[in-house]
Design a protein around this motif. Structure first.
Motif: not given
Length: 303
Positions: A123-149
């Motif tokens: 959220i802090a990165n998304l709020k930051a002023v500028g044009g930087s890229d921000v990766a949004l986390p994802r969770f794989d419920k089928a595997l019950d684990d966080r998806a690879p970044p």
């Protein structure tokens, strides 16, 4: 006063989300007028982070997708869609909690099983002023684990609106007396001493309140009761079985579903009782997820 609605054909969105034609009628009468108020608040500089609270299966993820689809595709705003579900701890991290705090923390869902520093950082990165890229986390419920970044979607700033949706978004902790008596079979048999529910409550009292303080506006989709929520969760599982087959990864048996929803019962019932008095807008749902009423505690056009 609401901004005038922009003409929109919902056919593409219905196809994208595999929704029945009837969803369009509710979108046109309820969701789009609300989103035009959201648009005005964003463009007026009054709204940056919109929270969407709703029990399991109520349609909050679909609504979050509609917000992005409409405000980006038809209003020219930049929207980042973030689910609290996508900020779960990894399976290994939850296993560590299960060993050090309580075995029930191996199951994702309750406060304490999310990576709150990760959510705050995003959220802090998304709020930051500028044009930087921000990766949004994802969770794989089928595997019950966080998806690879490396598989996380990336958005490029500046972002006009962040939508944070989740089943316990905006929740507050319970008083100590409320924790003393088990409310279901899971608590009675697997948390008889109250260690797990007290640890959940402590997490909700601390890091989660820091996250919820980021919200500028909170919309609550209020289910009729917890029995209805349990039915919706069963329907979700039936749809998963239709897609993956009964033996597919992540698919639960009816008995497993019954146990799983008990993890959510305490806090869901707590939110249904007390959150309507705090949420900025409450949309009360019927048993088919139809919106029966809309109540504002604070309008989006307020300064």
């Amino acid at each position: 006063m609401s901004l005038p609605a922009r003409p929109v054909d919902l056919a593409d969105f219905l196809a994208q989300e595999v929704l029945p034609p009837g969803y369009a009628s509710q979108a046109e009468t309820v969701w789009l007028p609300f989103l035009d108020d959201v648009r005005g608040a964003v463009e007026g500089g009054r709204l940056k982070v919109l929270g969407v609270h709703g029990a399991q299966g109520c349609g909050k993820s679909t609504l979050a997708a509609l917000i992005k689809w409409y405000l980006e595709g038809h209003c020219g705003l930049r929207v980042a869609q973030l689910s609290l579900d996508d900020c779960y701890l990894t399976r290994d991290q939850r296993q560590d909690l299960a060993g050090s705090v309580h075995p029930l923390f191996a199951t994702r869902g309750v406060p304490g099983t999310h990576d709150i520093p990760l959510a705050l950082s995003v959220i802090a990165n998304l709020k930051a002023v500028g044009g930087s890229d921000v990766a949004l986390p994802r969770f794989d419920k089928a595997l019950d684990d966080r998806a690879p970044p490396g598989s996380w979607p990336v958005v490029t700033g500046p972002i006009d609106l962040i939508v944070l949706e989740g089943w316990c978004v905006g929740a507050t902790p319970q008083g100590a007396s409320a924790l003393s008596v088990p409310i279901n079979q899971l608590e009675a048999e697997e948390d008889a001493e109250g260690v797990w529910r007290e640890a959940v409550n402590a997490q909700l009292s601390g890091p989660y309140q820091q996250l919820f303080a980021e919200l500028d506006y909170l919309l609550m989709l209020a289910a009729p009761d917890f029995d209805c929520v349990a039915g919706w969760r069963t329907q979700q599982e039936e749809k998963m079985i239709a897609r993956r087959g009964a033996e597919g990864a992540g698919v639960m048996t009816p008995a497993q579903v019954l146990r799983f929803i008990q993890f959510y019962q305490r806090l869901t019932e707590h939110c249904l009782a007390e959150l309507p008095d705090r949420a900025d807008c409450v949309m009360r749902l019927g048993s088919d997820r139809e919106v029966l009423s809309v109540q504002y505690r604070r309008g989006l056009q307020d300064d």
